[in-house]
Design a protein around this motif. Structure first.
Motif, PDB file in Angstrom:
ATOM      1  N   ALA A 747       0.827  -1.211   0.000  1.00 24.30           N
ATOM      2  CA  ALA A 747       0.000   0.000   0.000  1.00 24.30           C
ATOM      3  C   ALA A 747       0.859   1.257   0.000  1.00 24.30           C
ATOM      4  O   ALA A 747       0.546   2.253  -0.671  1.00 24.30           O
ATOM      5  N   LYS A 748       1.955   1.236   0.756  1.00 24.18           N
ATOM      6  CA  LYS A 748       2.850   2.401   0.795  1.00 24.18           C
ATOM      7  C   LYS A 748       3.458   2.659  -0.579  1.00 24.18           C
ATOM      8  O   LYS A 748       3.579   3.806  -1.029  1.00 24.18           O
ATOM      9  N   SER A 753       3.684   5.669  -5.952  1.00 17.19           N
ATOM     10  CA  SER A 753       3.771   5.553  -7.413  1.00 17.19           C
ATOM     11  C   SER A 753       2.755   6.413  -8.145  1.00 17.19           C
ATOM     12  O   SER A 753       2.842   6.566  -9.369  1.00 17.19           O
ATOM     13  N   ILE A 754       1.777   6.945  -7.463  1.00 16.13           N
ATOM     14  CA  ILE A 754       0.704   7.709  -8.107  1.00 16.13           C
ATOM     15  C   ILE A 754       0.918   9.197  -7.851  1.00 16.13           C
ATOM     16  O   ILE A 754       1.397   9.601  -6.785  1.00 16.13           O
ATOM     17  N   ASN A 755       0.546  10.006  -8.822  1.00 10.56           N
ATOM     18  CA  ASN A 755       0.624  11.462  -8.717  1.00 10.56           C
ATOM     19  C   ASN A 755      -0.098  11.919  -7.434  1.00 10.56           C
ATOM     20  O   ASN A 755      -1.293  11.674  -7.264  1.00 10.56           O
ATOM     21  N   PRO A 756       0.616  12.579  -6.508  1.00  5.21           N
ATOM     22  CA  PRO A 756      -0.016  12.997  -5.240  1.00  5.21           C
ATOM     23  C   PRO A 756      -1.242  13.878  -5.446  1.00  5.21           C
ATOM     24  O   PRO A 756      -2.152  13.877  -4.611  1.00  5.21           O
ATOM     25  N   ALA A 757      -1.295  14.624  -6.530  1.00  7.27           N
ATOM     26  CA  ALA A 757      -2.441  15.495  -6.769  1.00  7.27           C
ATOM     27  C   ALA A 757      -3.697  14.703  -7.130  1.00  7.27           C
ATOM     28  O   ALA A 757      -4.811  15.227  -7.053  1.00  7.27           O
ATOM     29  N   LEU A 758      -3.498  13.426  -7.522  1.00  6.90           N
ATOM     30  CA  LEU A 758      -4.646  12.597  -7.927  1.00  6.90           C
ATOM     31  C   LEU A 758      -4.959  11.500  -6.922  1.00  6.90           C
ATOM     32  O   LEU A 758      -6.075  10.977  -6.897  1.00  6.90           O
ATOM     33  N   PHE A 759      -3.992  11.124  -6.074  1.00  7.91           N
ATOM     34  CA  PHE A 759      -4.213  10.013  -5.147  1.00  7.91           C
ATOM     35  C   PHE A 759      -5.183  10.409  -4.027  1.00  7.91           C
ATOM     36  O   PHE A 759      -5.040  11.456  -3.419  1.00  7.91           O
ATOM     37  N   ASP A 799      -5.974   5.644 -16.995  1.00  7.72           N
ATOM     38  CA  ASP A 799      -5.234   4.514 -17.556  1.00  7.72           C
ATOM     39  C   ASP A 799      -3.732   4.775 -17.483  1.00  7.72           C
ATOM     40  O   ASP A 799      -2.928   3.861 -17.197  1.00  7.72           O
ATOM     41  N   ALA A 800      -3.331   6.024 -17.740  1.00 11.69           N
ATOM     42  CA  ALA A 800      -1.909   6.362 -17.696  1.00 11.69           C
ATOM     43  C   ALA A 800      -1.350   6.205 -16.278  1.00 11.69           C
ATOM     44  O   ALA A 800      -0.217   5.714 -16.086  1.00 11.69           O
ATOM     45  N   GLU A 801      -2.138   6.631 -15.279  1.00 16.71           N
ATOM     46  CA  GLU A 801      -1.691   6.512 -13.891  1.00 16.71           C
ATOM     47  C   GLU A 801      -1.582   5.048 -13.481  1.00 16.71           C
ATOM     48  O   GLU A 801      -0.641   4.651 -12.778  1.00 16.71           O
ATOM     49  N   LYS A 806       1.725   0.163 -12.340  1.00 16.48           N
ATOM     50  CA  LYS A 806       2.160  -1.215 -12.566  1.00 16.48           C
ATOM     51  C   LYS A 806       3.653  -1.281 -12.889  1.00 16.48           C
ATOM     52  O   LYS A 806       4.376  -2.166 -12.392  1.00 16.48           O
ATOM     53  N   ASP A 807       4.115  -0.346 -13.713  1.00 16.34           N
ATOM     54  CA  ASP A 807       5.540  -0.328 -14.050  1.00 16.34           C
ATOM     55  C   ASP A 807       6.393  -0.126 -12.801  1.00 16.34           C
ATOM     56  O   ASP A 807       7.446  -0.764 -12.638  1.00 16.34           O
ATOM     57  N   SER A 808       5.933   0.748 -11.915  1.00 19.32           N
ATOM     58  CA  SER A 808       6.680   1.027 -10.689  1.00 19.32           C
ATOM     59  C   SER A 808       6.707  -0.188  -9.776  1.00 19.32           C
ATOM     60  O   SER A 808       7.751  -0.529  -9.197  1.00 19.32           O
ATOM     61  N   LEU A 809       5.541  -0.878  -9.661  1.00 18.39           N
ATOM     62  CA  LEU A 809       5.465  -2.042  -8.771  1.00 18.39           C
ATOM     63  C   LEU A 809       6.296  -3.198  -9.293  1.00 18.39           C
ATOM     64  O   LEU A 809       6.877  -3.975  -8.514  1.00 18.39           O
TER      65      LEU A 809
END
Length: 820
Positions: A747-748, A753-759, A799-801, A806-809
């Motif tokens: 979870a961390k 991995s996600i844009n903080p402005a969108l998470f 979809d981009a996020e 997935k790439d980051s994980l």
């Protein structure tokens, strides 16, 4: 208490007032009126008649043909009674008269009747057909034989006049605990005189005929229970029935007539509010004293019940035996009977609190102790005795030997100053000074001086218990003047209520616990030793705050822990089929921590937050259906500390203090600071207690020192955020990873991995580790919530996020495989 208006009219003029007006006036003055009852004859047109002949009925073996002489005509009546014979004078009801149906008790009018072929011209009446059962005019069943009661009775007389039946109205009142003066006819009459501004006609008796010195002695051995004790000695009495007027008044007030001597004591008690008791003088050996009972002493009261006494019981005793339970009930060994000719008549002032304890010590209540408990008029004790002596001389032919007494029946004069300006200050209305004085004088307060600013009043002895201050006089003025005349007004300034810091945090804790699925419980702070024993929880007896007069063994002390209460509620739920019990309670505990004095009771009160949880998790999450365990409870405790912003100051240690917790599945939460302070203890209920309670399932407890947490919680400024106006989007991802990787770690990394402005949030909703899964791996699925506060998210952006995630994980967990 029942009050006769006919009796009241002897002391106050009530002409022109309806019973409803009197009841309303008394109610508005503060005396509750429970009911209004009309009394009178339940028959009409019933005359006295003489039986001339009693012959057999030609067509019925059990019926008679009776010829009666009404004084003007001869009538033939069919009658089945077996107690009639020629020469008797009986009640006769002719056709058209109204009597009562013996079966239904309803009134009906007699009609012409033919009984077994013979016309019956009316009927001969029994007590119950006339509604006279309460008068007990004769013991035997059948027709009422009047000439046994009235030997020289004429014929054709109206039975109402013969029996001296007077129409009356009974008002049922319920005086409050502070108004002993209203437990009497005279007291109610005085109240009516004040409410309706009528003349009050009463003056105390100060003596009777010439008083000799009686050959008798009285003594008060314990002055704390009795201030004044008097005995009036009367000899050569004739014990017989009371006159009809006295029986009628007693019956109207709900008191059964017994004999003239006993009836007179009851009559004076109702009239003056002063309980009296008559002893058979020849059973006393010339001496009576007031003393406390010895512990375990036994005594048989007038109702023939042997009672075991305590040191709280107060007795009237002769030299060798007890003869009465003081202020409550007399003894069977000194009661008045048909052979009594000499009596010792008791009139006394017993301490209200002592009488209450004495009555409670034997579980016995009476009309007498109801008055002593409220406080009687000590300066009327001797006057009431004189009144009873007067009636005994008049109605029982007695010779008065005099009075012997002990103690003091006088009160120190109490003067209270009433400032007229204070009436306006407290009531908000102007009441004329002369009206204030009139009201108080009507109520028995003697004016002791007056000017334009104030007036002084002497408190009458019958109000000495409850009128002690100026505000009491203002209350007396207000209730008689009329509360309905006081205009309702709002305060000059109004202030909005604000929650303090503690209340705000407690409100947030309520929201948290309710949101987690718990329900609030509210249990009693009064507990007893059986509850602690039942729950297997120890308590410190030396520190227990105990109730002086507990109503039961289940309510003997204030609780030292909330846990026994919640365990009792838990067992009750499980026993009744509710297997999922999630409860919490905010409650106080109490313990004696230091010696008490006039300013400090020495009792420490502590606010606690306790919870009990047992059963399955059924909150529609990935753990649905699983049992509660230690880690679930620990997570709930951590949420509480996080809410209070104390989570960074808490450390967890092994629990070794509370014996009702599982020794290996419980922990202490310690608050770090200047000193380490135990903030909470939580974990599984001890298996031995679980078996003792027969729960058949595990239970978990939480105990939190709420005062400690609220005291240390940071008082930060609340920061408000604007609510989003654009919708959120939720996407699910699932992938297979090694078992040793924790869900929290994943979870961390998702959040990073996600844009903080969108998470917005990430929540786990499924874990699979079944036999279809590769050895050493597990499947984990998450809800991922994205939201833009400035625009609506499009599929392309989301979809981009997710692709970037997935790439980051994959870089962080190269062995992971995503599931579509």
């Amino acid at each position: 208490m029942q009050i006769s208006l006919e009796w009241l009219s002897e002391f106050v003029d009530i002409k022109g007032l309806t019973p409803q007006e009197i009841a309303h006036g008394l109610t508005m003055s503060g005396l509750e009126v429970e009911a209004i009852e009309t009394l009178g004859a339940e028959f009409t047109d019933v005359k006295t008649a003489k039986i001339l002949e009693v012959n057999a009925h030609p067509n019925a073996d059990k019926l008679h043909l009776v010829k009666v002489d009404t004084g003007s005509v001869i009538k033939t009546v069919v009658c089945g009674a077996q107690n009639i014979e020629a020469g008797q004078i009986i009640p006769y009801a002719s056709v058209g008269s109204k009597v009562l149906d013996r079966k239904t008790g309803e009134q009906y009018a007699l009609t012409p009747a033919v009984i077994r072929g013979v016309e019956s011209q009316g009927m001969l009446c029994s007590q119950d057909e006339l509604g006279l059962d309460e008068f007990k005019l004769q013991e035997e069943d059948g027709i009422l034989i009047l000439n046994r009661i009235y030997p020289d009775l004429g014929l054709g007389k109206d039975l109402r006049e013969v029996l001296n039946i007077v129409e009356d109205v009974i008002i049922h009142v319920a005086p409050t605990a502070n108004r002993g003066d209203e437990m009497s006819v005279i007291g109610i009459a005085r109240e009516i005189a004040a409410v309706f501004d009528r003349d009050f006609k009463f003056s105390k008796l100060t003596s009777v005929s010439e008083i000799k010195s009686p050959d008798f002695e009285v003594d008060i051995l314990d002055e704390s229970v009795c201030k004044y004790y008097a005995i009036g000695v009367l000899k050569k009495l004739k014990v017989q029935k009371s006159p009809q007027w006295m029986q009628r008044r007693l019956n109207a007030c709900g008191v059964r007539s017994i004999s003239n001597v006993v009836d007179i004591t009851n009559y004076v008690m109702l009239e003056y509010g002063q309980p009296l008791h008559a002893f058979d003088l020849d059973k006393l050996n010339g001496y009576l004293c007031v003393r406390r009972a010895n512990e375990g002493e036994k005594f048989v009261t007038l109702d023939d019940v042997e009672r075991r006494l305590t040191n709280d019981s107060v007795l009237i005793a002769a030299k060798e035996k007890a003869v009465a339970l003081a202020g409550v009930m007399g003894g069977a060994n000194s009661e008045i009977d048909d052979n009594t000719v000499n009596i010792a008549l008791e009139s006394a002032y017993f301490n209200p609190a002592t009488t209450r304890k004495s009555s409670k010590s034997v579980g016995l209540r009476s009309e007498a102790n109801a008055r002593f408990e409220r406080g009687i008029d000590i300066e009327s004790v001797k006057s009431a005795l004189y009144r009873a002596v007067q009636l005994l001389i008049e109605l029982a032919g007695g010779e008065f030997d005099g009075i012997c007494e002990a103690g003091d029946d006088k009160l120190e004069e109490q003067v209270i100053t009433l400032r007229f300006a204070q009436i306006k200050r407290y009531l908000g209305i102007d009441i004329p000074q002369e009206e204030c004085v009139r009201i108080l004088e009507k109520l028995g307060f003697a004016l002791n001086g007056q000017n334009q600013m104030a007036a002084r009043f002497i408190v009458p002895s019958f109000r000495a218990v409850d009128v002690t201050r100026e505000i009491d006089l203002i209350e007396e003025v207000a209730r008689i003047y009329g509360y309905d005349k006081v205009t309702p007004t709002l305060p000059n300034k109004t202030f909005s209520s604000e929650k303090n810091f503690d209340d705000t945090l407690i409100g947030k804790l309520h929201q948290l616990l309710l949101g987690k699925g718990l329900s609030e419980a509210i249990t009693s702070s009064l507990v007893g030793q059986p509850l602690y024993k039942f729950a297997g929880v120890d308590y410190i007896d030396e520190k227990a705050v105990k109730v002086l007069n507990p109503q039961s063994e289940d309510h003997t002390m204030l609780r030292q822990s909330v846990v026994p209460n919640l365990l009792s509620v838990l067992k009750n739920n499980i026993d009744n089929g509710n297997k999922n019990v999630w409860l919490y309670e905010f409650g106080k505990t109490f313990s004696i921590e230091e010696p008490s004095d006039t300013k400090n009771p020495g009792v420490k009160e502590k606010r606690m937050l306790c919870a009990v949880i047992s059963g399955n998790i059924d909150k529609n999450c990935w753990l649905e259906g699983q049992n509660i365990d230690f880690y679930f409870i620990k997570g709930l405790v951590e949420d509480i500390f996080e809410l209070l912003k104390l989570d960074n100051r808490i450390v967890y240690e092994a629990q070794d203090g509370a014996s009702y917790f599982h020794p290996k599945r419980s922990a202490n939460a310690v608050l770090l600071g200047k000193n380490k302070s135990p903030a909470a203890v939580f974990g599984q209920l001890h298996p031995l207690i679980q078996d003792k309670l027969k729960l058949n399932q595990e239970a978990y407890l939480i105990e939190i020192d709420l005062d400690l947490l609220l005291e240390n919680a940071p008082k930060s400024t609340v920061i408000y955020k604007e609510l989003p106006i654009f919708p959120a989007v939720v996407r699910d991802i699932a992938f297979v990873i090694p078992k040793d990787i924790t869900a929290q770690d994943i979870a961390k990394n998702i959040k990073k991995s996600i844009n903080p402005a969108l998470f917005k949030s990430v929540d786990i909703f499924d874990i699979y580790q079944g036999d279809k899964m590769q050895e050493g791996f597990k499947s984990v699925a998450y809800h991922i919530c994205l939201q833009d506060k400035n625009a609506t998210l499009t599929d392309e952006i989301v979809d981009a996020e997710i692709k970037k995630l997935k790439d980051s994980l994959k870089k962080v967990y190269p062995e992971a495989a995503f599931r579509e």
